[in-house]
Design an enzyme around this catalytic site. Structure first.
Site, short mmCIF file in Angstrom:
data_model
loop_
_atom_site.label_atom_id
_atom_site.label_comp_id
_atom_site.label_asym_id
_atom_site.label_seq_id
_atom_site.Cartn_x
_atom_site.Cartn_y
_atom_site.Cartn_z
N LYS A 22 0.83 -1.34 -0.14
CA LYS A 22 0.23 0.53 0.01
C LYS A 22 0.82 1.16 0.22
CE LYS A 22 -1.35 1.96 4.11
NZ LYS A 22 -1.69 3.08 4.23
N ASN A 23 1.86 0.94 0.95
CA ASN A 23 2.45 2.45 1.14
C ASN A 23 3.49 3.05 0.33
OD1 ASN A 23 0.97 3.26 3.45
ND2 ASN A 23 2.59 2.36 5.09
N CYS A 117 -5.00 7.95 9.05
CA CYS A 117 -5.57 7.56 10.34
C CYS A 117 -5.39 8.58 11.43
CB CYS A 117 -4.10 5.89 10.30
SG CYS A 117 -4.78 4.85 9.56
N ARG A 122 -0.86 15.05 13.18
CA ARG A 122 -0.06 14.49 11.99
C ARG A 122 0.58 16.20 10.84
NH1 ARG A 122 -2.02 8.82 9.36
NH2 ARG A 122 -0.30 9.21 8.95
N ASP A 306 3.94 0.47 11.95
CA ASP A 306 2.44 0.13 11.58
C ASP A 306 2.02 -1.74 11.58
OD1 ASP A 306 2.50 2.18 10.60
OD2 ASP A 306 3.15 1.86 8.80
N ARG A 398 -8.88 1.16 3.61
CA ARG A 398 -8.62 1.49 2.78
C ARG A 398 -6.92 0.60 2.48
NH1 ARG A 398 -6.83 4.82 6.63
NH2 ARG A 398 -5.09 5.86 5.40
C1 EPZ Z 1 4.13 7.13 6.93
O1 EPZ Z 1 3.08 7.84 7.53
C2 EPZ Z 1 3.33 6.15 6.60
N1 EPZ Z 1 2.32 6.43 5.39
C3 EPZ Z 1 2.87 5.31 7.52
O2 EPZ Z 1 1.63 4.21 7.95
C4 EPZ Z 1 3.91 5.47 8.90
O3 EPZ Z 1 3.43 5.05 9.97
C5 EPZ Z 1 4.13 6.39 8.67
O4 EPZ Z 1 4.83 6.69 7.63
C6 EPZ Z 1 5.15 5.70 9.62
O5 EPZ Z 1 6.16 4.77 9.14
C7 EPZ Z 1 2.00 6.06 3.86
O6 EPZ Z 1 3.15 6.23 3.53
C8 EPZ Z 1 1.16 6.51 3.25
P1 EPZ Z 1 5.46 10.44 8.86
P2 EPZ Z 1 3.83 9.36 6.93
O7 EPZ Z 1 5.98 11.34 7.72
O8 EPZ Z 1 4.72 9.09 5.51
C9 EPZ Z 1 6.48 13.68 12.20
C10 EPZ Z 1 -0.22 2.82 7.78
O9 EPZ Z 1 -0.84 2.50 8.53
N2 EPZ Z 1 5.95 14.49 11.09
O10 EPZ Z 1 7.31 9.32 8.68
O11 EPZ Z 1 2.29 10.86 7.63
C11 EPZ Z 1 5.39 12.35 12.74
O12 EPZ Z 1 4.15 13.85 13.59
C12 EPZ Z 1 0.55 4.01 7.67
O13 EPZ Z 1 -0.16 2.02 6.92
C13 EPZ Z 1 6.62 15.70 11.90
O14 EPZ Z 1 6.94 16.01 12.34
O15 EPZ Z 1 4.23 9.92 8.08
C14 EPZ Z 1 5.87 11.54 12.88
O16 EPZ Z 1 6.44 11.48 14.13
C15 EPZ Z 1 -0.34 4.83 8.68
N3 EPZ Z 1 6.87 16.80 10.72
C16 EPZ Z 1 7.08 10.89 12.19
O17 EPZ Z 1 7.81 12.07 11.58
C17 EPZ Z 1 6.49 16.22 9.14
O18 EPZ Z 1 6.65 17.39 8.34
C18 EPZ Z 1 7.10 9.69 10.80
O19 EPZ Z 1 5.89 10.47 9.95
C19 EPZ Z 1 6.12 14.82 8.50
C20 EPZ Z 1 6.00 13.91 9.74
#
Ligand code: EPZ
Length: 429
Positions: A22-23, A117, A122, A306, A398
Site C-alpha cells: 500500500k505505502n 488514520c 500529523r 504499523d 483502506r
Molecule cells: C507513513 O506516514 C505511513 N503512511 C504510515 O503508515 C506510517 O505509520 C508512517 O509513515 C511511519 O512509518 C504512508 O506511507 C502513506 P511520517 P507519514 O511522516 O508519512 C513526524 C499505515 O498504517 N513528522 O514518517 O504520514 C510525525 O509527526 C500508515 O499504513 C513531522 O514532525 O509518517 C511522526 O511523528 C499509518 N513533520 C513522524 O514524523 C512532518 O512534516 C513520522 O511521520 C512529517 C512527519
C-alpha cells in the site's frame, strides 16, 4: 455500514499470497504525474487508498485504464489541472504526495490538507520545508487548502528534523525534475522509499542512495513511460505472520521479501515462535506458549509502528509482563480500549503500554479505531473465546485486499455483515 463477525478458536494454517505494498503504491501513483509517457503499474493492491489515488489522477485529467484487479495503465500527458479538492484529499494521507508531483511537473499545486488514520497531530512541516528549500513559495489558503508555487525548482540540501516517510517521498517527487542536485539528509529508509526511487529511475530519473539516510537526486528534464511492479506489502505480510503466531497456527506467507520482515521475524522468534525463511516466503508456526517480550517501534529498519497494534495482541496473551513503546506517533494506543473490552490487562502511560498477559481473550463488541488496529482486532477475535463483532471496518479496507477471503482460506471463521440502512449496528446480528 458493514461489520465483521469473527468466531474465535480456529487455528490458521495454509498458504497466503501477499499483495502489493500500500505505502509504495500510494507514492508511485502520484509519481506517474511526472512522467512524459504511458505508465503501467502492476502488483497494485486492490484497496480503497489506491482507488482514491486513481480517482485523483482521473480528476486531474490523466487517462486511467484498469487492466485487471491488480494492474492499471495511466497516461498522465493530458493532465489539465493542479488542484486536488478536499473531498478527494481527505480520503487518505498520501494525497499530500500530489503536492510534490504536481509541483515537480507544473511548478504549482493546490491540495487540501490530507486525511488518513488519526494518531494525534500529523504535521507536514518537513514536507513544506523541503519545497521551500527547492525555491517554492508555500501559502496556506482558506478551507484547509495549501498552495505551493514556483517559477523554477532548484536543487538544494535538506536536512529533515524528523525521519519522515511522507517528507522524503514528497521532496523526492518535487526534486526529480528540478534544476541541479537535491540532497535529502536524515531521509526515511523504508522499503517503499526504495520502491519509489526504483520506479522513478525506471522512468529515467537519477535518484541514488534510497534505503540509506542520504538520498541524492540529480534533476532531469524528461521522464519516459514505464512498466513497473510494486513490491510486496511488508505490513500485510507481518500481519499474517502475527495471525499465525496468535492462533498457534502454521502459515506460509508467500510473495514477500524476507529482508523487509527481519525486525518482525526477530521479535516473533524472541516470543518462541518458529519462523523459517525462504527466497520469497516465510513460514510461521507456533507450538509453544508465547513468551513475554519488550517491543519498541522505530523507523526502518526498526520494528515498524504499523505492526504495533498487531504485536500488542500477542503481548496480551504472553506468559508475563511485556512493555510496548511507541516512538513514532504521539497517540497510537487508541485500540487498547477495545482490547481491554476483551479482557486484556494493559496500562498505557503516554507512549508506553504495559501488558500483563492473560491465558485467553474473550469476545466483545469492538471497533476498528484505524487501519492497522482494525486488523489487530480481527486477530484478537480469532483467538478470543466466543463471537467478536467488529465495527467501522472501512478503516481496514483502506489498506488490506480481500481481507475475509484471505483469512477464510486459512481456516478462519469470519464473515461480513451489511447492515440495512437505518438499522443501528447494535440491533443487527
Ligand atoms: C507513513 O506516514 C505511513 N503512511 C504510515 O503508515 C506510517 O505509520 C508512517 O509513515 C511511519 O512509518 C504512508 O506511507 C502513506 P511520517 P507519514 O511522516 O508519512 C513526524 C499505515 O498504517 N513528522 O514518517 O504520514 C510525525 O509527526 C500508515 O499504513 C513531522 O514532525 O509518517 C511522526 O511523528 C499509518 N513533520 C513522524 O514524523 C512532518 O512534516 C513520522 O511521520 C512529517 C512527519
Amino acid at each position: 455500514m458493514e461489520k465483521f463477525i469473527v468466531n474465535g478458536g480456529c487455528r490458521l494454517a495454509g498458504e497466503i499470497e501477499i499483495s502489493g505494498a500500500k505505502n509504495a503504491a500510494v507514492a508511485i501513483l502520484p509519481a506517474v504525474v511526472l512522467s512524459d509517457g504511458l505508465c503501467r503499474i502492476e502488483n497494485l493492491p486492490n484497496i480503497a487508498d489506491v482507488s482514491a489515488s486513481l480517482e485523483i489522477l482521473s480528476m486531474l485529467g490523466a487517462q486511467v485504464r484498469r487492466i485487471n484487479k491488480n494492474a492499471v495503465e495511466i497516461d498522465p500527458r493530458p493532465l489539465n489541472t493542479t488542484v486536488v479538492p478536499h473531498d478527494l484529499a481527505r480520503r487518505m494521507r498520501a494525497s499530500s504526495y500530489y503536492i510534490g508531483s504536481l509541483l515537480g511537473r507544473f511548478g504549482t499545486a493546490r491540495v487540501s490538507m490530507p486525511g488518513g488514520c488519526n494518531f494525534g497531530v500529523r504535521p507536514i512541516d518537513q514536507h513544506l520545508k523541503g519545497f521551500t528549500a527547492l525555491g517554492a513559495e508555500v501559502s496556506p489558503m482558506e478551507q484547509g487548502m495549501i498552495e505551493v508555487t514556483t517559477e523554477k525548482l532548484i536543487g538544494n540540501s535538506i536536512y529533515l528534523d524528523a525521519v519522515s516517510v511522507g517528507a522524503t517521498v514528497n521532496i523526492m517527487l518535487a526534486a526529480v525534475k528540478a534544476r541541479g542536485t537535491t540532497v535529502i539528509e536524515n531521509a526515511a529508509k523504508e522499503p517503499h522509499i526504495v520502491d519509489l526511487a526504483n520506479f522513478l529511475n525506471t522512468m529515467g530519473a537519477d535518484v541514488r542512495g534510497a534505503g540509506t539516510d542520504v538520498i541524492k537526486i540529480r534533476g532531469v528534464d524528461q521522464l519516459t513511460g514505464a512498466t513497473y511492479s510494486i513490491i510486496p506489502d511488508q505490513i500485510e505480510a507481518g500481519t499474517f505472520m502475527v495471525a499465525a503466531a496468535a492462533t498457534g497456527g502454521d502459515i506460509t506467507v508467500r510473495n514477500v521479501i524476507p529482508k523487509h520482515l527481519e525486525s518482525i521475524t526477530a521479535k516473533l522468534m524472541e516470543m518462541g515462535v518458529q519462523v523459517d525463511e525462504y527466497d520469497d516466503a516465510v513460514r510461521v508456526t507456533r507450538t509453544e506458549p508465547i513468551h513475554h517480550c519488550n517491543v519498541k517501534t522505530m523507523p526502518h529498519p526498526g520494528f515498524p509502528t504499523d505492526m504495533q497494534p498487531q504485536i500488542a495482541v500477542l503481548l496480551s496473551m504472553a506468559d508475563g509482563t511485556s512493555i510496548l513503546t511507541e516512538t513514532v506517533w504521539d497517540n497510537r494506543f487508541r485500540y487498547v480500549e477495545e482490547l481491554r473490552r476483551m479482557g486484556a490487562q494493559v496500562q498505557v502511560d503516554g507512549k508506553v503500554a504495559v501488558f500483563q498477559g492473560i491465558s485467553r481473550l474473550t469476545a466483545a463488541p469492538i471497533k476498528a479505531t484505524d487501519l492497522r488496529a482494525g486488523m489487530a482486532m480481527i486477530i484478537a477475535g480469532l483467538v478470543a473465546k466466543g463471537t467478536t463483532e467488529i465495527e467501522e471496518i472501512y478503516h481496514i479496507e483502506r489498506g488490506y485486499e480481500d481481507v475475509e477471503k484471505k483469512f477464510t482460506a486459512l481456516g478462519a471463521d469470519i464473515r461480513r455483515v451489511t447492515l440495512p440502512d437505518g438499522v443501528l449496528s447494535s440491533q443487527a446480528v
